[in-house]
Design a protein around this motif. Structure first.
Motif, PDB file in Angstrom:
ATOM      1  N   PHE A 298       0.813  -1.205   0.000  1.00  0.00           N
ATOM      2  CA  PHE A 298       0.000   0.000   0.000  1.00  0.00           C
ATOM      3  C   PHE A 298       0.852   1.262   0.000  1.00  0.00           C
ATOM      4  O   PHE A 298       1.807   1.383   0.767  1.00  0.00           O
ATOM      5  N   GLN A 299       0.514   2.229  -0.866  1.00  0.00           N
ATOM      6  CA  GLN A 299       1.153   3.545  -0.869  1.00  0.00           C
ATOM      7  C   GLN A 299       0.413   4.431   0.127  1.00  0.00           C
ATOM      8  O   GLN A 299      -0.731   4.807  -0.089  1.00  0.00           O
ATOM      9  N   GLY A 300       1.070   4.780   1.214  1.00  0.00           N
ATOM     10  CA  GLY A 300       0.370   5.406   2.324  1.00  0.00           C
ATOM     11  C   GLY A 300       0.089   6.882   2.205  1.00  0.00           C
ATOM     12  O   GLY A 300      -0.858   7.380   2.810  1.00  0.00           O
ATOM     13  N   PHE A 301       0.904   7.625   1.472  1.00  0.00           N
ATOM     14  CA  PHE A 301       0.779   9.080   1.482  1.00  0.00           C
ATOM     15  C   PHE A 301       0.209   9.588   0.160  1.00  0.00           C
ATOM     16  O   PHE A 301       0.756   9.305  -0.905  1.00  0.00           O
ATOM     17  N   THR A 302      -0.868  10.346   0.225  1.00  0.00           N
ATOM     18  CA  THR A 302      -1.430  10.996  -0.957  1.00  0.00           C
ATOM     19  C   THR A 302      -1.644  12.472  -0.637  1.00  0.00           C
ATOM     20  O   THR A 302      -1.756  12.860   0.532  1.00  0.00           O
ATOM     21  N   LEU A 303      -1.714  13.290  -1.683  1.00  0.00           N
ATOM     22  CA  LEU A 303      -1.848  14.727  -1.483  1.00  0.00           C
ATOM     23  C   LEU A 303      -3.245  15.144  -1.048  1.00  0.00           C
ATOM     24  O   LEU A 303      -3.406  16.136  -0.329  1.00  0.00           O
ATOM     25  N   ASP A 304      -4.269  14.403  -1.470  1.00  0.00           N
ATOM     26  CA  ASP A 304      -5.627  14.877  -1.267  1.00  0.00           C
ATOM     27  C   ASP A 304      -6.470  13.988  -0.353  1.00  0.00           C
ATOM     28  O   ASP A 304      -7.696  14.027  -0.392  1.00  0.00           O
ATOM     29  N   ALA A 381      -5.270  19.224 -11.850  1.00  0.00           N
ATOM     30  CA  ALA A 381      -6.417  18.631 -11.167  1.00  0.00           C
ATOM     31  C   ALA A 381      -6.020  18.089  -9.795  1.00  0.00           C
ATOM     32  O   ALA A 381      -6.776  18.207  -8.824  1.00  0.00           O
ATOM     33  N   LEU A 382      -4.809  17.499  -9.708  1.00  0.00           N
ATOM     34  CA  LEU A 382      -4.322  16.986  -8.428  1.00  0.00           C
ATOM     35  C   LEU A 382      -4.155  18.129  -7.432  1.00  0.00           C
ATOM     36  O   LEU A 382      -4.547  18.019  -6.266  1.00  0.00           O
ATOM     37  N   HIS A 383      -3.562  19.232  -7.890  1.00  0.00           N
ATOM     38  CA  HIS A 383      -3.382  20.391  -7.019  1.00  0.00           C
ATOM     39  C   HIS A 383      -4.732  20.924  -6.539  1.00  0.00           C
ATOM     40  O   HIS A 383      -4.900  21.245  -5.352  1.00  0.00           O
ATOM     41  N   ASP A 384      -5.697  21.047  -7.448  1.00  0.00           N
ATOM     42  CA  ASP A 384      -7.016  21.550  -7.068  1.00  0.00           C
ATOM     43  C   ASP A 384      -7.679  20.636  -6.047  1.00  0.00           C
ATOM     44  O   ASP A 384      -8.287  21.097  -5.080  1.00  0.00           O
ATOM     45  N   SER A 385      -7.559  19.334  -6.256  1.00  0.00           N
ATOM     46  CA  SER A 385      -8.145  18.373  -5.330  1.00  0.00           C
ATOM     47  C   SER A 385      -7.493  18.482  -3.949  1.00  0.00           C
ATOM     48  O   SER A 385      -8.175  18.420  -2.917  1.00  0.00           O
ATOM     49  N   ALA A 386      -6.174  18.649  -3.935  1.00  0.00           N
ATOM     50  CA  ALA A 386      -5.458  18.763  -2.665  1.00  0.00           C
ATOM     51  C   ALA A 386      -5.847  20.036  -1.918  1.00  0.00           C
ATOM     52  O   ALA A 386      -6.056  20.026  -0.699  1.00  0.00           O
ATOM     53  N   LYS A 387      -5.981  21.150  -2.638  1.00  0.00           N
ATOM     54  CA  LYS A 387      -6.379  22.412  -1.997  1.00  0.00           C
ATOM     55  C   LYS A 387      -7.767  22.286  -1.378  1.00  0.00           C
ATOM     56  O   LYS A 387      -8.004  22.728  -0.242  1.00  0.00           O
ATOM     57  N   ARG A 388      -8.689  21.686  -2.110  1.00  0.00           N
ATOM     58  CA  ARG A 388     -10.047  21.497  -1.587  1.00  0.00           C
ATOM     59  C   ARG A 388     -10.014  20.613  -0.333  1.00  0.00           C
ATOM     60  O   ARG A 388     -10.736  20.858   0.639  1.00  0.00           O
ATOM     61  N   PHE A 389      -9.195  19.573  -0.398  1.00  0.00           N
ATOM     62  CA  PHE A 389      -9.076  18.656   0.736  1.00  0.00           C
ATOM     63  C   PHE A 389      -8.639  19.402   1.992  1.00  0.00           C
ATOM     64  O   PHE A 389      -9.239  19.251   3.066  1.00  0.00           O
ATOM     65  N   TYR A 390      -7.611  20.222   1.876  1.00  0.00           N
ATOM     66  CA  TYR A 390      -7.088  20.910   3.057  1.00  0.00           C
ATOM     67  C   TYR A 390      -8.082  21.925   3.605  1.00  0.00           C
ATOM     68  O   TYR A 390      -8.281  22.017   4.827  1.00  0.00           O
ATOM     69  N   VAL A 391      -8.718  22.687   2.735  1.00  0.00           N
ATOM     70  CA  VAL A 391      -9.702  23.665   3.201  1.00  0.00           C
ATOM     71  C   VAL A 391     -10.891  22.957   3.836  1.00  0.00           C
ATOM     72  O   VAL A 391     -11.400  23.366   4.884  1.00  0.00           O
ATOM     73  N   ARG A 392     -11.343  21.872   3.207  1.00  0.00           N
ATOM     74  CA  ARG A 392     -12.477  21.118   3.750  1.00  0.00           C
ATOM     75  C   ARG A 392     -12.148  20.532   5.125  1.00  0.00           C
ATOM     76  O   ARG A 392     -12.987  20.539   6.031  1.00  0.00           O
TER      77      ARG A 392
END
Length: 572
Positions: A298-304, A381-392
């Motif tokens: 398993f790859q444990g770390f993801t940005l989002d 798209a990855l960057h946008d998803s990560a930004k939404r994740f952190y704000v959420r």
């Protein structure tokens, strides 16, 4: 001090660490309630002896039916336990970036006890328990050798392993697999310390828990956990809090079912909305039978998303940690105000997020190059998803997340440029959570907390990383192998410590020792700071500006804190 001498001591320490040269003596035998335990002598950074008991089991091996279950207490050891060698590391993902973690074994619930010398009858030393970092996915107690620390300050030092990643935190979000097994492991280890540390000469009623990164987050979680209320008196968290985004899972059931499907333990598409416990039991029964190798892929770390880390389970994590830290009645009920708190953060925490973002981009680019997809748009798209994740994650109860995201993007872009994800993720993993924790101590007049800002620019860093990168403060506390630190901070150019850094190492360990022994970190700084370090409050917001010439600072990172406070008022 001559550089030749410094090099020689590093050579001795590294050689002994690698080859595990030991001195065994029958006098290094402890008869504890857990059983008879044989220790050994090791050498510290200065080539001086200290006593070590390593690889001591504190729970039944979490194998077979005990996989994905709370840890079970171990029966008394029947024969003398050989604690002269390191124990096993807990399993971690078997990927190139984690190749320095070896010998992963599910039978890894061990702890290590270190001391200057065998205790004399009637003595009771202060006790510190250290919880390693690694994002709750990787890490081990093995590299954390506190020889120089225990010899200089004569305390009892305990380091522990706990289950990680899938094996430590997988959850179906129901009674079948509630998760947080790694946190329960730490609680059981602290109970072992409470019951047994007296036999090693430690005071079971004066224990300080400490940790770095995920370990710091674990410390913060434990200050909020009813189950740990009477297990420690002081808490020192460095670079992590219970509100750190990397340590909070919000879709545990979905990630568990997705994983189950990937390894053949679930037929058809996973249904995260299915509430039947029979559904969960079938999945967990299958996962309990899988070979270990299936979990380490398993790859444990993801940005989002934060996967297989602590979650709100209604027990050891009763509610959202940010809610708990703002609830004075709850904090009083779990003894939070009765404890002393030291919270610390480094001046280059963003280093770890820079590495994480760049690595994620590189891996995605490699995958896209094989498929022929449009790399630029997918990275965006990855960057946008990560930004939404952190704000959420920061504004979990907001119904205006998109509006909040636009405000965040505007604020960060003006200060850090278009590629501000590194700074955003650093702030919400380390900076803001530090203030969440320290400001909770101000909610009672009887509670005391201190803030330390490690604001040093070491001479031993010759590469592109400057200041104190995330985790680098470990070199100023432990006899930590420099070769391993080069891997941790992704910098092959680290040099051995010179006079300035060696002196700072002494000062830093003295601050920690003073906190452990007296509950106040001010003592060792008296010569350099005109007045005693004040307790953190909402008026001065004082902190220790820690460097070769320490000073008192105030209102650290005020503009970031104020921005997020206003954001919460506007969008919650």
């Amino acid at each position: 001090m001559a550089y030749y001498g410094i090099s020689r001591r590093y050579y001795i320490m590294s050689t002994l660490f690698i080859n595990q040269c030991i001195l065994v003596s029958n006098s290094l035998l402890v008869d504890a309630p857990a059983g008879k335990i044989q220790g050994t002598e090791l050498y510290d950074y200065n080539a001086e002896h200290f006593v070590a008991f390593r690889g001591i089991p504190y729970a039944k091996p979490p194998l077979g039916d005990l996989r994905f279950e709370r840890p079970q207490p171990l029966e008394k050891l029947e024969s003398i336990f050989d604690a002269t060698q390191p124990g096993a590391e807990c399993p971690t993902p078997s990927l190139p970036m984690f190749s320095h973690y070896k010998n992963g074994d599910e039978d890894c619930l061990i702890l290590n006890v270190f001391m200057k010398r065998m205790h004399r009858p009637g003595t009771m030393k202060k006790v510190i328990v250290f919880i390693h970092g690694g994002g709750f996915v990787v890490g081990s107690s093995i590299p954390y050798i506190p020889g120089t620390f225990v010899n200089a300050h004569d305390v009892i030092f305990v380091t522990i392993n706990y289950r990680l990643g899938i094996l430590g935190f997988l959850s179906t979000e129901d009674e079948v697999s509630p998760g947080n097994y790694g946190l329960w492991d730490i609680v059981l280890a602290l109970r072992w310390v409470k019951d047994n540390i007296g036999a090693f000469g430690g005071d079971p009623n004066d224990v300080t828990i400490s940790g770095e990164s995920a370990g710091g987050a674990a410390v913060s979680y434990l200050t909020l956990a009813p189950q740990a209320k009477f297990l420690f008196k002081k808490a020192y968290a460095h670079s992590g809090s219970a509100t750190s985004v990397f340590g909070r899972s919000t879709r545990a059931r979905k990630t568990a079912l997705d994983f189950a499907m990937s390894v053949g333990c679930l037929e058809g598409e996973p249904d995260a909305s299915a509430t039947s416990t029979d559904y969960s039991r079938a999945v967990i029964a299958c996962l309990k039978k899988l070979p270990l190798a299936e979990f380490t892929k398993f790859q444990g770390f993801t940005l989002d998303e934060s996967k297989f880390v602590p979650r709100i389970d209604g027990h050891i994590v009763p509610l959202d940690p940010l809610v708990l830290l703002n609830d004075s009645d709850y904090l009083r009920s779990v003894g939070f105000f009765d404890k002393l708190h030291l919270i610390a953060v480094d001046n280059n925490e963003r280093s770890i997020m820079e590495a994480h973002v760049k690595l994620s981009e590189m891996m995605l680019s490699h995958q896209l190059s094989l498929s022929g997809a449009d790399a630029q748009s997918m990275l965006g798209a990855l960057h946008d998803s990560a930004k939404r994740f952190y704000v959420r994650m920061r504004l979990q109860n907001s119904s205006h997340s998109e509006s909040a995201l636009k405000t965040v993007e505007s604020w960060y872009e003006r200060r850090y440029g278009a590629d501000f994800l590194i700074d955003l993720s650093s702030d919400l993993n380390f900076i803001l959570p530090t203030f969440d924790y320290i400001e909770a101590t101000t909610k009672s007049d009887v509670c005391k907390g201190w803030l330390l800002y490690f604001n040093h620019y070491p001479q031993i860093l010759k590469g592109h990383r400057k200041g104190i990168p995330h985790g680098f403060e470990l070199l100023y506390w432990f006899d930590f192998p420099i070769e391993l630190m080069k891997i941790y901070v992704s910098d092959p150019n680290i040099e051995i410590m010179g006079e300035e850094d060696l002196k700072l190492k002494q000062h830093f360990s003295a601050i920690i020792s003073a906190f452990v022994k007296t509950g106040n970190p001010s003592g060792p700084l008296a010569e350099n700071i005109p007045a005693t370090v004040p307790v953190y409050d909402l008026h001065q917001r004082s902190h220790i500006n820690f460097c070769p010439s320490p000073t008192l600072g105030s209102d650290l990172e005020a503009y970031k804190r104020e921005f997020w406070e206003q954001l919460a008022l506007d969008y919650l």
